[in-house]
Design an enzyme around this catalytic site. Structure first.
Site, PDB file in Angstrom:
ATOM      1  CB  SER A 146      -8.067  -3.823   3.153  1.00  0.00           C
ATOM      2  OG  SER A 146      -7.853  -2.635   3.849  1.00  0.00           O
ATOM      3  NE  ARG A 193      -8.283   0.538   5.890  1.00  0.00           N
ATOM      4  CZ  ARG A 193      -7.781   1.755   5.891  1.00  0.00           C
ATOM      5  NH1 ARG A 193      -7.891   2.509   6.967  1.00  0.00           N
ATOM      6  NH2 ARG A 193      -7.170   2.231   4.841  1.00  0.00           N
ATOM      7  CD1 TRP A 242       7.410   6.540  -2.189  1.00  0.00           C
ATOM      8  CD2 TRP A 242       7.168   6.890  -4.383  1.00  0.00           C
ATOM      9  NE1 TRP A 242       8.670   6.576  -2.747  1.00  0.00           N
ATOM     10  CE2 TRP A 242       8.542   6.789  -4.092  1.00  0.00           C
ATOM     11  CE3 TRP A 242       6.776   7.123  -5.697  1.00  0.00           C
ATOM     12  CZ2 TRP A 242       9.531   6.900  -5.074  1.00  0.00           C
ATOM     13  CZ3 TRP A 242       7.752   7.236  -6.680  1.00  0.00           C
ATOM     14  CH2 TRP A 242       9.114   7.123  -6.360  1.00  0.00           C
ATOM     15  CG  ASP A 286      -2.065   0.918   1.152  1.00  0.00           C
ATOM     16  OD1 ASP A 286      -2.294   1.492   0.070  1.00  0.00           O
ATOM     17  OD2 ASP A 286      -2.768   1.095   2.171  1.00  0.00           O
ATOM     18  CG  ASN A 332      -7.428  -1.978  -5.963  1.00  0.00           C
ATOM     19  OD1 ASN A 332      -6.507  -2.741  -5.739  1.00  0.00           O
ATOM     20  ND2 ASN A 332      -7.684  -0.947  -5.166  1.00  0.00           N
ATOM     21  CD1 TRP A 333     -12.452  -5.729  -9.889  1.00  0.00           C
ATOM     22  CD2 TRP A 333     -11.671  -4.845 -11.791  1.00  0.00           C
ATOM     23  NE1 TRP A 333     -11.749  -6.706 -10.558  1.00  0.00           N
ATOM     24  CE2 TRP A 333     -11.271  -6.195 -11.728  1.00  0.00           C
ATOM     25  CE3 TRP A 333     -11.298  -4.078 -12.903  1.00  0.00           C
ATOM     26  CZ2 TRP A 333     -10.502  -6.811 -12.722  1.00  0.00           C
ATOM     27  CZ3 TRP A 333     -10.536  -4.685 -13.898  1.00  0.00           C
ATOM     28  CH2 TRP A 333     -10.147  -6.034 -13.809  1.00  0.00           C
ATOM     29  NE  ARG A 385      -3.125  -1.625   4.369  1.00  0.00           N
ATOM     30  CZ  ARG A 385      -4.411  -1.585   4.057  1.00  0.00           C
ATOM     31  NH1 ARG A 385      -5.253  -2.367   4.673  1.00  0.00           N
ATOM     32  NH2 ARG A 385      -4.857  -0.744   3.139  1.00  0.00           N
ATOM     33  CD  GLU A 445       2.216 -13.030  15.955  1.00  0.00           C
ATOM     34  OE1 GLU A 445       2.118 -11.820  16.217  1.00  0.00           O
ATOM     35  OE2 GLU A 445       1.933 -13.924  16.772  1.00  0.00           O
TER      36      GLU A 445
HETATM   37  C1  FPP Z   1      -1.595   0.290  -3.414  1.00  0.00           C
HETATM   38  O1  FPP Z   1      -1.218   1.631  -3.501  1.00  0.00           O
HETATM   39  C2  FPP Z   1      -1.161  -0.494  -4.539  1.00  0.00           C
HETATM   40  C3  FPP Z   1      -1.958  -1.075  -5.496  1.00  0.00           C
HETATM   41  C4  FPP Z   1      -3.420  -0.914  -5.530  1.00  0.00           C
HETATM   42  C5  FPP Z   1      -1.395  -1.853  -6.588  1.00  0.00           C
HETATM   43  C6  FPP Z   1      -0.203  -2.696  -6.280  1.00  0.00           C
HETATM   44  C7  FPP Z   1       0.585  -2.809  -7.507  1.00  0.00           C
HETATM   45  C8  FPP Z   1       1.934  -2.767  -7.575  1.00  0.00           C
HETATM   46  C9  FPP Z   1       2.812  -2.714  -6.404  1.00  0.00           C
HETATM   47  C10 FPP Z   1       2.607  -2.734  -8.887  1.00  0.00           C
HETATM   48  C11 FPP Z   1       2.605  -3.914  -9.751  1.00  0.00           C
HETATM   49  C12 FPP Z   1       2.436  -5.255  -9.131  1.00  0.00           C
HETATM   50  C13 FPP Z   1       2.896  -6.394  -9.680  1.00  0.00           C
HETATM   51  C14 FPP Z   1       2.596  -7.728  -9.017  1.00  0.00           C
HETATM   52  C15 FPP Z   1       3.699  -6.385 -10.915  1.00  0.00           C
HETATM   53  P1  FPP Z   1      -2.354   2.731  -3.573  1.00  0.00           P
HETATM   54  O2  FPP Z   1      -2.531   3.134  -4.997  1.00  0.00           O
HETATM   55  O3  FPP Z   1      -3.580   2.240  -2.889  1.00  0.00           O
HETATM   56  O4  FPP Z   1      -1.682   3.887  -2.765  1.00  0.00           O
HETATM   57  P2  FPP Z   1      -2.418   4.996  -1.892  1.00  0.00           P
HETATM   58  O5  FPP Z   1      -3.089   4.275  -0.761  1.00  0.00           O
HETATM   59  O6  FPP Z   1      -1.289   5.857  -1.435  1.00  0.00           O
HETATM   60  O7  FPP Z   1      -3.380   5.695  -2.798  1.00  0.00           O
END
Ligand code: FPP
Length: 249
Positions: free
Chosen positions: A197, A195, A26, A21, A69-70, A189, A208
């Site tokens: 989630s 969380r 970032w 997350d 995420n969809w 996490r 743990e």
């Molecule tokens: C959470 O950050 C991250 C994701 C929803 C996607 C995870 C994907 C990757 C790490 C890249 C590619 C993965 C693979 C397996 C090649 P967020 O967007 O929710 O961050 P935020 O909470 O700061 O908005």
């Protein structure tokens, strides 16, 4: 002394699960688009897979895309899917070389045809890898998984293959996406959110939990080692008393 040196490799968790997350935050902190954070996040994925395989972790599960995420903007979803295809194209060879087999958990029917095809291809070519299993949770949510398991079990009862009073925890386990995979001993996490989630709700019963403020693109090998070292300091009791644990050791 580094965190790597603090790890007792004879007492490693067999299975580590990670909620990656903080990619969006970032990027925003650097005045960039969220997608830039996902690209940097993919680099962190590579480092953590390497660290886990080198240590001797048997199962590494990464939450790459949730059912929820969809609901993100279409352009972010398509950038994430493109990144997935690029990563699979670039890394399948490395997985093969390192004897890492890939598996996916989640509702892959919701993925576009090209992502699904690429994914199934990677799973097939890496199937012989025995060093570590990399489980990618994609279009995954735990409630979807449990609901699907309930449907399967109910259908078996309806067809007369199973008696309702014979349903056990093992029956449920066997009908989850994670059938055959031991429950995670450690769940990490990043980004300071505390969380679960909708991630592995059934499987995390005794896990743990380790939370770190580090945003996912900044999470590196030392951060992974730190989480394992922290895990090894904890006493796992599974409902027993400390005295019972001491007697068994
Ligand atoms: C959470 O950050 C991250 C994701 C929803 C996607 C995870 C994907 C990757 C790490 C890249 C590619 C993965 C693979 C397996 C090649 P967020 O967007 O929710 O961050 P935020 O909470 O700061 O908005």
């Amino acid at each position: 002394m580094t965190f790597r040196d603090q790890i007792n490799t004879s007492r490693l968790p067999r299975h580590v699960a990670v909620i990656m997350d903080g990619n969006g935050r970032w990027a925003r902190r650097r005045g960039k688009e969220r997608v830039f954070g996902h690209h940097q996040g993919a680099r962190a994925v590579r480092k953590v897979i390497e660290a886990a395989a080198e240590l001797g972790i048997e199962y590494l599960t990464l939450y790459a895309f949730s059912t929820e995420n969809w609901n993100r903007p279409d352009d972010e979803i398509s950038a994430l899917m493109d990144l997935m295809i690029d990563s699979l194209n670039n890394e399948t060879e490395t997985l093969l070389k390192n004897k890492i087999s890939a598996k996916v958990i989640g509702d892959i029917n919701r993925l576009s045809e090209n992502v699904r095809t690429k994914l199934l291809e990677t799973i097939e070519v890496t199937a012989g890898g025995t060093r570590m299993k990399l489980v990618v949770a994609l279009s995954y949510s735990s409630r979807w998984e449990i609901t699907t398991a309930c449907r399967r079990i109910a259908s078996a009862v309806q067809k007369g293959h199973l008696r309702a009073d014979h349903i056990t925890e093992e029956t449920v386990n066997a009908n989850l996406e994670t059938a055959g995979i031991p429950d995670p001993e450690l769940m990490i996490r990043t980004s300071g959110e505390k969380r679960v989630s909708n991630f592995l709700l059934w499987q995390l019963a005794y896990t743990e939990l380790y939370f770190t403020e580090r945003l996912w693109p900044d999470f590196g090998k030392e951060d992974f080692y730190k989480a394992i070292a922290d895990f090894q300091k904890r006493e796992r009791r599974y409902g027993k008393t400390s005295e019972q644990i001491a007697e068994n050791n």
